[in-house]
Design a protein around this motif. Structure first.
Motif, PDB file in Angstrom:
ATOM      1  N   UNK A 282       0.845  -1.194   0.000  1.00  0.00           N
ATOM      2  CA  UNK A 282       0.000   0.000   0.000  1.00  0.00           C
ATOM      3  C   UNK A 282       0.879   1.242   0.000  1.00  0.00           C
ATOM      4  N   UNK A 283       0.461   2.259  -0.731  1.00  0.00           N
ATOM      5  CA  UNK A 283       1.207   3.499  -0.844  1.00  0.00           C
ATOM      6  C   UNK A 283       0.572   4.575   0.040  1.00  0.00           C
ATOM      7  N   UNK A 284       1.385   5.366   0.748  1.00  0.00           N
ATOM      8  CA  UNK A 284       0.800   6.427   1.587  1.00  0.00           C
ATOM      9  C   UNK A 284       0.244   7.567   0.741  1.00  0.00           C
ATOM     10  N   UNK A 285      -0.842   8.149   1.227  1.00  0.00           N
ATOM     11  CA  UNK A 285      -1.421   9.315   0.551  1.00  0.00           C
ATOM     12  C   UNK A 285      -0.560  10.543   0.811  1.00  0.00           C
ATOM     13  N   UNK A 286      -0.744  11.565  -0.020  1.00  0.00           N
ATOM     14  CA  UNK A 286      -0.033  12.816   0.178  1.00  0.00           C
ATOM     15  C   UNK A 286      -0.512  13.542   1.422  1.00  0.00           C
ATOM     16  N   UNK A 287       0.217  14.568   1.804  1.00  0.00           N
ATOM     17  CA  UNK A 287      -0.099  15.300   3.025  1.00  0.00           C
ATOM     18  C   UNK A 287      -1.458  15.966   2.942  1.00  0.00           C
ATOM     19  N   UNK A 288      -1.852  16.405   1.779  1.00  0.00           N
ATOM     20  CA  UNK A 288      -3.137  17.081   1.600  1.00  0.00           C
ATOM     21  C   UNK A 288      -4.236  16.115   1.174  1.00  0.00           C
ATOM     22  N   UNK A 289      -3.987  14.798   1.300  1.00  0.00           N
ATOM     23  CA  UNK A 289      -4.958  13.798   0.871  1.00  0.00           C
ATOM     24  C   UNK A 289      -5.284  12.855   2.023  1.00  0.00           C
ATOM     25  N   UNK A 290      -6.349  12.087   1.841  1.00  0.00           N
ATOM     26  CA  UNK A 290      -6.730  11.079   2.830  1.00  0.00           C
ATOM     27  C   UNK A 290      -7.392   9.925   2.103  1.00  0.00           C
ATOM     28  N   UNK A 291      -7.490   8.820   2.792  1.00  0.00           N
ATOM     29  CA  UNK A 291      -8.159   7.647   2.228  1.00  0.00           C
ATOM     30  C   UNK A 291      -8.667   6.794   3.386  1.00  0.00           C
ATOM     31  N   UNK A 292      -9.871   6.231   3.245  1.00  0.00           N
ATOM     32  CA  UNK A 292     -10.350   5.306   4.279  1.00  0.00           C
ATOM     33  C   UNK A 292      -9.613   3.980   4.184  1.00  0.00           C
ATOM     34  N   UNK A 293      -9.796   3.128   5.157  1.00  0.00           N
ATOM     35  CA  UNK A 293      -9.174   1.805   5.125  1.00  0.00           C
ATOM     36  C   UNK A 293      -9.713   1.013   3.936  1.00  0.00           C
ATOM     37  N   UNK A 294      -8.811   0.280   3.264  1.00  0.00           N
ATOM     38  CA  UNK A 294      -9.210  -0.518   2.118  1.00  0.00           C
ATOM     39  C   UNK A 294      -9.568   0.299   0.896  1.00  0.00           C
ATOM     40  N   UNK A 295      -8.779   1.320   0.578  1.00  0.00           N
ATOM     41  CA  UNK A 295      -9.086   2.207  -0.543  1.00  0.00           C
ATOM     42  C   UNK A 295      -8.090   1.995  -1.674  1.00  0.00           C
ATOM     43  N   UNK A 296      -8.554   2.280  -2.900  1.00  0.00           N
ATOM     44  CA  UNK A 296      -7.693   2.201  -4.079  1.00  0.00           C
ATOM     45  C   UNK A 296      -7.298   3.572  -4.597  1.00  0.00           C
ATOM     46  N   UNK A 297      -7.724   4.601  -3.924  1.00  0.00           N
ATOM     47  CA  UNK A 297      -7.367   5.960  -4.349  1.00  0.00           C
ATOM     48  C   UNK A 297      -7.393   6.887  -3.145  1.00  0.00           C
TER      49      UNK A 297
END
Length: 587
Positions: A282-297
């Motif tokens: 899994x790749x970390x999101x950017x500082x200005x981004x977020x993602x819930x658990x189990x996300x593809x984007x």
């Protein structure tokens, strides 16, 4: 020590330990070996494994009753038959005799022993360590088997440094006729002629095979007739050649074991996503981004702060503006009735200083609305702390002066005259206010409040705020105001039995109690809530404190001036003082 040398040392130690622990007690029949110019090793499970607990690393005894493996036996006989056919043919490998050494690999321990024995020098039970494995000559030229994945992985790992270069060197020299077709290999060991692709059919009493395709060279051409393939599943359904099923969206593949096709599906943690180009991490999101658990984007974070146009902002702004208007109107009212007894008893011109401090603290509350900037972060809390400190200083000295005049001036006249002559009340207000000013300046210089983007409070939000809330400067300024509040309350309480027109204990107690409750509620809320409406809670607490101070001290006097002018007279005040004097004299 180089990596190949270390590999060889490990193999030699393994074989030595295996031999020392009676591994050599495994006996083989004469049918298991055939001498020849080149030996081929065969690893086949003629018997099934016997699981159990072993107290020493010995090789499993394979020849046990009721453990015969028919499938392994067929493979065993097929290799013997194939080598004998080659040796009996005048066209296949002329002037070369192939031999074999066959092993019963009924268990993992038997498989390891057989593999190590293949690597040992002919007639010995050890492996020589050489810098170049390609010049090493083990007993066997090549190995056929094992037929199970686990055993084959172990054997491949042990044989790879030795047999690959030897085998390629020999294959390059092979050139023979097979069914009128010439069989040759290139330098990479790849066949230069075509071959048929067959599928074994085990459904009947006798085994046979059918041709299902072919491969031609050159050019490279592969033809497979899928209709001729018989699968063992229901309705000839093609089985899935995977160890694990595909993972759900947003779940990474964590390899479990040796094979890449065997994995566990683990959902990506919140704040990370699974890129389809790499299904194993899994790749970390950017500082200005977020993602819930189990996300593809990842999704853009929402920037939040207390804006001017929200309903709660309008309510607080209206209340604060109303307070400013009341303060301004009270200042005008007091200026118009400056020489009346009510204004004089309230402090005279000191009242304007108190009203101005309340107005300054109220103006600082406007800095809590809108996107935080450096000026608003610097001024909003410091103006509030300094303005309220000045008001509390004036309230404290006013209450102290009334208590001192009525109760102690006659007892210590010298101190009272010195207090009046040296402008004691004004001096106290200046010193107390300057102390808070020094605290605020130190706070702004050392722990400068700055606009900040908080990414830790909520995963999907960016909260814009100032950094003053947890700084030591803010806590010190707040503690100083708390000390002044206690002092004002103590002085007001001492004057609870003063003349009615000078007795402000009830009103001051109410305003200070409201101040304490407001800030206790704010800090309690801040300990459990860190959202975008926390500045609104701060404004509400500050507005309650300022309104409580204004209402408790000034509103009763405004009521007398506007609604009870008969009480705003010198005669009424003198009568009140005389009543107090008679009451004190009687006690």
């Amino acid at each position: 020590m180089s990596l190949p040398a270390a590999h060889l040392v490990g193999l030699q130690l393994s074989l030595s330990c295996c031999w020392a622990l009676s591994c050599h007690s495994t006996e083989t029949s004469a049918d298991f070996s055939l001498p020849g110019d080149y030996l081929l090793a065969g690893l086949f499970p003629l018997h099934s494994d016997c699981p159990g607990v072993r107290h020493r690393p010995t090789v499993t005894l394979c020849d046990r009753p009721d453990s015969f493996n028919g499938h392994g036996y067929h493979l065993f006989q097929a290799m013997r038959f194939g080598i004998e056919e080659i040796n009996n043919s005048t066209a296949l490998l002329p002037n070369v005799t192939l031999g074999y050494q066959l092993y019963d690999v009924c268990s993992e321990s038997a498989n390891v022993y057989a593999t190590l024995n293949v690597l040992s020098l002919l007639g010995t039970h050890h492996i020589e360590i050489r810098a170049d494995p390609s010049h090493y000559s083990p007993a066997a030229l090549a190995v056929i088997g094992p037929d199970t994945t686990n055993h084959a992985a172990t054997t491949a790992a042990l044989l790879s440094p030795f047999l690959v270069p030897l085998l390629l060197e020999q294959i390059r020299k092979v050139n023979f006729l097979l069914h009128k077709d010439t069989v040759r290999f290139n330098d990479n060991g790849d066949a230069l002629s075509g071959y048929d692709i067959i599928a074994w059919d085990w459904s009947g009493p006798k085994w046979n095979f059918r041709v299902i395709g072919s491969s031609m060279w050159p050019p490279v051409q592969l033809d497979i007739n899928k209709t001729k393939i018989r699968w063992h599943g229901k309705d000839n359904q093609v089985p899935k050649s995977v160890c694990s099923s595909d993972c759900l969206e947003g779940h990474q593949r964590v390899i479990s074991g040796f094979y890449h096709c065997c994995f566990e599906c683990v959902p990506c943690e919140a704040g990370s996503f699974l890129n389809k180009s790499d299904l194993h991490s899994c790749q970390p999101c950017g500082k200005e981004e977020w993602a819930p658990a189990g996300s593809e984007t990842c999704f853009p974070r929402t920037v939040v702060f207390l804006t001017w146009h929200e309903t709660i902002s309008w309510v607080l702004l209206a209340a604060n503006t109303l307070l400013l208007l009341l303060v301004t109107g009270t200042a005008g009212l007091f200026a118009w009735h400056l020489d009346t007894p009510v204004v004089k008893s309230a402090g005279g011109r000191l009242c304007f200083f108190m009203l101005g401090s309340l107005a300054g603290g109220s103006c600082g509350l406007y800095g809590f609305f809108g996107e935080p900037t450096l000026p608003t972060c610097l001024l909003r809390q410091s103006l509030l702390a300094l303005g309220f400190a000045i008001f509390l200083s004036c309230l404290t000295i006013r209450s102290f002066q009334l208590v001192f005049i009525f109760k102690f001036s006659a007892k210590v006249p010298t101190f009272y005259r010195a207090w009046v002559q040296n402008h004691g009340p004004g001096l106290f207000v200046v010193i107390s206010s300057m102390a808070q000013l020094l605290i605020c300046l130190t706070w702004l210089a050392v722990w400068t409040p700055l606009p900040t983007r908080d990414y830790q409070r909520f995963p999907q939000l960016v909260v814009l705020d100032c950094t003053e809330a947890n700084s030591p400067g803010f806590m010190l300024a707040f503690a100083y105001n708390g000390l002044l509040s206690v002092s004002a309350f103590a002085c007001s309480y001492l004057g609870k039995d003063l003349p009615e027109n000078y007795n402000e204990a009830k009103c001051v107690t109410f305003s200070l109690l409201l101040n304490f409750v407001s800030w206790i509620a704010f800090f309690t809320t801040a300990s459990v809530y860190q959202g975008k409406y926390l500045p609104a809670v701060n404004v509400l607490a500050a507005l309650s404190s300022l309104s409580g101070g204004f209402g408790g001290y000034f509103l009763p006097k405004c009521y007398v001036i506007l609604c009870r002018p008969d009480l705003n007279s010198t005669e009424h005040f003198q009568a009140s003082i005389q009543e107090y004097t008679r009451r004190c004299g009687s006690t």
